[in-house]
Scaffold this motif. Structure first.
Motif, mmCIF file in Angstrom:
data_model
loop_
_atom_site.group_PDB
_atom_site.id
_atom_site.type_symbol
_atom_site.label_atom_id
_atom_site.label_comp_id
_atom_site.label_asym_id
_atom_site.label_seq_id
_atom_site.Cartn_x
_atom_site.Cartn_y
_atom_site.Cartn_z
ATOM 1 N N ALA A 166 54.133 -9.946 -31.232
ATOM 2 C CA ALA A 166 53.399 -8.678 -31.195
ATOM 3 C C ALA A 166 54.284 -7.551 -30.677
ATOM 4 O O ALA A 166 54.256 -6.417 -31.180
ATOM 5 N N ILE A 167 55.095 -7.842 -29.670
ATOM 6 C CA ILE A 167 56.014 -6.821 -29.132
ATOM 7 C C ILE A 167 57.034 -6.415 -30.187
ATOM 8 O O ILE A 167 57.354 -5.221 -30.354
ATOM 9 N N ALA A 168 57.559 -7.364 -30.936
ATOM 10 C CA ALA A 168 58.528 -7.045 -31.992
ATOM 11 C C ALA A 168 57.878 -6.183 -33.079
ATOM 12 O O ALA A 168 58.513 -5.258 -33.619
ATOM 13 N N ALA A 228 60.224 -5.754 -21.714
ATOM 14 C CA ALA A 228 59.170 -6.768 -21.710
ATOM 15 C C ALA A 228 59.596 -8.001 -22.503
ATOM 16 O O ALA A 228 59.396 -9.142 -22.060
ATOM 17 N N ASP A 229 60.210 -7.797 -23.669
ATOM 18 C CA ASP A 229 60.674 -8.936 -24.472
ATOM 19 C C ASP A 229 61.769 -9.709 -23.753
ATOM 20 O O ASP A 229 61.810 -10.943 -23.791
ATOM 21 N N ARG A 230 62.661 -8.984 -23.058
ATOM 22 C CA ARG A 230 63.728 -9.664 -22.307
ATOM 23 C C ARG A 230 63.144 -10.474 -21.150
ATOM 24 O O ARG A 230 63.614 -11.577 -20.839
ATOM 25 N N SER A 231 62.132 -9.940 -20.497
ATOM 26 C CA SER A 231 61.502 -10.663 -19.393
ATOM 27 C C SER A 231 60.827 -11.940 -19.878
ATOM 28 O O SER A 231 60.892 -12.986 -19.211
ATOM 29 N N LEU A 232 60.196 -11.878 -21.028
ATOM 30 C CA LEU A 232 59.553 -13.077 -21.561
ATOM 31 C C LEU A 232 60.574 -14.084 -22.085
ATOM 32 O O LEU A 232 60.333 -15.293 -22.043
ATOM 33 N N SER A 233 61.702 -13.595 -22.571
ATOM 34 C CA SER A 233 62.712 -14.512 -23.106
ATOM 35 C C SER A 233 63.380 -15.324 -22.001
ATOM 36 O O SER A 233 63.878 -16.427 -22.255
ATOM 37 N N ARG A 234 63.386 -14.808 -20.773
ATOM 38 C CA ARG A 234 63.986 -15.563 -19.675
ATOM 39 C C ARG A 234 63.183 -16.816 -19.337
ATOM 40 O O ARG A 234 63.734 -17.799 -18.854
#
Length: 386
Positions: free
Chosen positions: A187-189, A169-175
């Motif tokens: 929040a994910i972290a 999920a974090d990788r998807s948002l970072s793109r």
């Protein structure tokens, strides 16, 4: 007919007039004669007429030849025209048939085009109904992943799966690389740090130990399987040898005196009573058993005892993987009681199985799993923003 060519005016054929004074004299002297044929022919007017007639004949012959040639060419042209007309009519028929076939195909294509247009309109309508921005789709995907990971975490305690879901999920948002997602990523972290701080439980190792115990169940000895001991013949033989050695004395000593009749009778009686006592001890065995019914199991009941123990251990394994502490502890307690009641606890294999079950039961599975509520709330709050 071609027009006659224009000719210059012919010179007059009349002879020049003589002087008036001499006319009566010449008339009176010579008789008057008419012109000869040669003279007539040699005159300009006949020559012109003859030339004109020759020209007319030549012109007529030439015109006739041209007319014949034109007729032949016209006939040839008409024949070729008829052939061309026939070919044209055949081609026209073929074109008409092809036109009909093309009209049919065009009709089919038009119907299909109408169907495709209707389908395209339906798809466009569906796309419009389902169309969202790229950010909304990304957030929806992240929300679905986090929801599934949260369910797995609470039901099965799958910490590694939840960590992988959070990382994806974090990788998807970072793109997308947008500052609006910083709150969600924070929040994910935070949830990832909570999961990493949990104490690790070697579920795979515990499951392997349970599998090894399940594989040994068929080889564990039951209390009802115990066989009587063999006669203690080697004990009696050792006792007789010791008596002979005592009678012989130490090495190098003098030979003992021979026994008397009474001593031999006493020794013989003692040996006979000891042998009888050994035989009687083999006939009677005394053993303390807490559950007498365990000694009277039939072969069918022995089979069901082993299968029941396997089922208990398999249930404990399933409860271990689902992190059900209560069921896991109850099944292991029942399995240990079955081992103590129906199996020979003096056997080494049984003791090893009991030790393995004690080590497995010592693992603490009652770990409170954190929820992913912080990440889910952050995603949902961002989606509900106007």
């Amino acid at each position: 007919m071609n027009e006659l060519p224009n000719h210059p005016e012919l010179p007059s054929t009349q002879p020049p007039a003589a002087p008036l004074a001499s006319a009566p004299e010449s008339v009176a002297r010579a008789p008057v004669r008419g012109p000869s044929l040669a003279d007539s022919l040699m005159r300009p007017l006949p020559l012109a007429v003859i030339a004109l007639a020759v020209l007319l004949v030549a012109q007529t012959w030439s015109s006739h030849s041209r007319i014949n040639t034109l007729r032949r060419e016209m006939a040839t042209s008409l024949q070729k025209g008829n052939e061309i007309n026939a070919e044209t009519a055949s081609l026209a028929r073929d074109v008409a048939e092809q036109s009909k076939a093309l009209q049919l195909k065009v009709g089919v294509l038009e119907s299909r085009q109408l169907e495709s247009q209707s389908q395209q309109l339906a798809l466009e309508q569906l796309y419009q109904d389902l169309s969202k921005s790229r950010d909304e789709w990304a957030l929806s995907e992240v929300e679905q992943v986090l929801s599934t990971a949260s369910q797995q975490l609470q039901l099965a305690g799958n910490v590694q799966g939840a960590l992988i879901a959070l990382q994806n999920a974090d990788r998807s948002l970072s793109r997308s690389d947008k500052p609006q997602f910083i709150t969600v990523r924070r929040a994910i972290a935070s949830d990832m740090e909570k999961l990493k701080a949990l104490p690790a439980v070697d579920l795979a190792g515990v499951a392997v130990r349970l599998d090894s115990v399940i594989a040994q169940v068929d080889t564990l000895p039951l209390v009802s399987d115990e066989q009587p001991l063999l006669p203690a013949a080697p004990v009696r033989a050792g006792r007789v040898q010791a008596q002979h050695a005592a009678a012989a004395g130490p090495a190098g000593a003098a030979a003992p005196a021979p026994l008397g009749v009474g001593e031999r009778m006493v020794q013989t009686w003692r040996n006979w009573t000891e042998e009888m006592w050994d035989d009687i001890r083999q006939l009677i065995r005394v053993r303390s058993v807490n559950t007498p019914d365990a000694l009277m199991l039939s072969p069918e009941q022995r089979y069901f005892v082993r299968e029941n123990l396997k089922l208990r251990l398999l249930n404990a394994r399933m409860a271990l993987l689902s992190r059900d502490e209560t069921t896991f502890s109850d099944d292991l307690t029942s399995a240990r009681q079955t081992l103590e009641k129906y199996f020979d606890t003096r056997a080494r294999t049984t003791q090893q199985a009991q030790s393995a079950l004690r080590q497995v039961q010592a693992n603490n599975l009652s770990i409170e799993m954190p929820t992913l509520a912080e990440s889910l709330n952050a995603v949902r709050n961002y989606k509900t923003k106007p």
